[in-house]
Design a protein around this motif. Sequence first.
Motif, PDB file in Angstrom:
ATOM      1  N   ARG A  25       0.838  -1.194   0.000  1.00  0.00           N
ATOM      2  CA  ARG A  25       0.000   0.000   0.000  1.00  0.00           C
ATOM      3  C   ARG A  25       0.876   1.248   0.000  1.00  0.00           C
ATOM      4  O   ARG A  25       1.856   1.336   0.748  1.00  0.00           O
ATOM      5  CB  ARG A  25      -0.932   0.002   1.208  1.00  0.00           C
ATOM      6  N   ASN A  60      -1.069  -5.865  -7.589  1.00  0.00           N
ATOM      7  CA  ASN A  60      -1.964  -5.517  -6.479  1.00  0.00           C
ATOM      8  C   ASN A  60      -1.307  -4.557  -5.491  1.00  0.00           C
ATOM      9  O   ASN A  60      -1.510  -4.657  -4.285  1.00  0.00           O
ATOM     10  CB  ASN A  60      -2.444  -6.775  -5.746  1.00  0.00           C
ATOM     11  N   VAL A 116      -1.459  -0.797  -4.295  1.00  0.00           N
ATOM     12  CA  VAL A 116      -2.546   0.173  -4.409  1.00  0.00           C
ATOM     13  C   VAL A 116      -2.330   1.345  -3.463  1.00  0.00           C
ATOM     14  O   VAL A 116      -1.571   1.277  -2.498  1.00  0.00           O
ATOM     15  CB  VAL A 116      -3.902  -0.490  -4.092  1.00  0.00           C
ATOM     16  N   TRP A 117      -3.037   2.447  -3.778  1.00  0.00           N
ATOM     17  CA  TRP A 117      -3.068   3.573  -2.855  1.00  0.00           C
ATOM     18  C   TRP A 117      -3.775   3.150  -1.575  1.00  0.00           C
ATOM     19  O   TRP A 117      -4.804   2.474  -1.609  1.00  0.00           O
ATOM     20  CB  TRP A 117      -3.802   4.757  -3.471  1.00  0.00           C
ATOM     21  N   ASP A 137      -7.673   4.722  -1.084  1.00  0.00           N
ATOM     22  CA  ASP A 137      -8.859   4.321  -1.848  1.00  0.00           C
ATOM     23  C   ASP A 137      -8.702   2.973  -2.559  1.00  0.00           C
ATOM     24  O   ASP A 137      -9.586   2.556  -3.300  1.00  0.00           O
ATOM     25  CB  ASP A 137      -9.236   5.400  -2.860  1.00  0.00           C
ATOM     26  N   LEU A 138      -7.564   2.317  -2.357  1.00  0.00           N
ATOM     27  CA  LEU A 138      -7.295   0.975  -2.902  1.00  0.00           C
ATOM     28  C   LEU A 138      -7.269   0.948  -4.426  1.00  0.00           C
ATOM     29  O   LEU A 138      -7.397  -0.125  -5.036  1.00  0.00           O
ATOM     30  CB  LEU A 138      -8.317  -0.041  -2.370  1.00  0.00           C
ATOM     31  N   ARG A 139      -7.072   2.112  -5.050  1.00  0.00           N
ATOM     32  CA  ARG A 139      -6.887   2.130  -6.500  1.00  0.00           C
ATOM     33  C   ARG A 139      -5.427   1.836  -6.838  1.00  0.00           C
ATOM     34  O   ARG A 139      -4.518   2.185  -6.090  1.00  0.00           O
ATOM     35  CB  ARG A 139      -7.270   3.493  -7.095  1.00  0.00           C
ATOM     36  N   SER A 140      -5.215   1.249  -8.004  1.00  0.00           N
ATOM     37  CA  SER A 140      -3.851   0.995  -8.445  1.00  0.00           C
ATOM     38  C   SER A 140      -3.314   2.216  -9.187  1.00  0.00           C
ATOM     39  O   SER A 140      -3.989   2.744 -10.069  1.00  0.00           O
ATOM     40  CB  SER A 140      -3.785  -0.210  -9.372  1.00  0.00           C
ATOM     41  N   PRO A 141      -2.081   2.678  -8.866  1.00  0.00           N
ATOM     42  CA  PRO A 141      -1.496   3.774  -9.639  1.00  0.00           C
ATOM     43  C   PRO A 141      -0.772   3.280 -10.880  1.00  0.00           C
ATOM     44  O   PRO A 141      -0.240   4.083 -11.641  1.00  0.00           O
ATOM     45  CB  PRO A 141      -0.485   4.367  -8.644  1.00  0.00           C
TER      46      PRO A 141
END
Length: 238
Positions: A196, A226, A228-229, A232-236
């Motif tokens: 993360r 996998n 992620v930020w 917000d659990l989005r992948s950059p």
Amino acid sequence: MIAAVEVNGPVVIDAPDVTLRDSKVLACNADAIVAIRAGRPADGYNADRTRVKNNLLGCSGSPEERADRGVSDVYGSAKGLVISGNNIWNVSNGITVENDGLVQGNFIHDLGHRPGDHHSGLSTHGGASNVIFDMNTVLLSQEAVSAPIVVYSDFASARNVSVSRNLVSGGSYCFYGGDTGAFAPAEGHIRFVNNRLSLVYGREGHCGLYGELTAFSPDHPDEFGNNVWDHDLRSPFP
């Protein structure tokens, strides 16, 4: 076993099967707060299977007085190290290991910066083999730093390094992936999975100043997925 002690000055471990735990070690102006020495049997240095667990490791002075490293595999030869659950601060580099090491659940933060420093939180510097960085929290600023977690190939190619379930922030990049230095490219099996990335200390949209990942080659049998930020659990990553 060394347990529940308070030490003002560095700890040097030369013998095998030593455990340092539940202790407070403060060492300023030191090469390493905990120095683990192995690979030079003629000098009596054989600190394989050292355990450094649940300690407070830092420098109580100013950043100008900070230690160079929190925990260091000095000659890059110690095998079977377990470095876990430590709180490390006011150092230039948090933890360095190279061989058959588990680095898990450590908190590295508030590094001591001097002009010209290039910091890292968790690092290997050449020839890393069978190293695991798992569930650590590494919070860096962006002031002249390299990355929270770096896999370098300065002295030999890295191989079989796993970076998983860590929370990281700051740095020029979030991760260096092994393809850097005189012995790049890495030999392979470098894994960055389920980490993360925090925006705390980072510029908007980036954990790192210049990006999230560098010196990583998808041409090897490596894995990157996998990550992620944290907010917000989005992948950059594409």
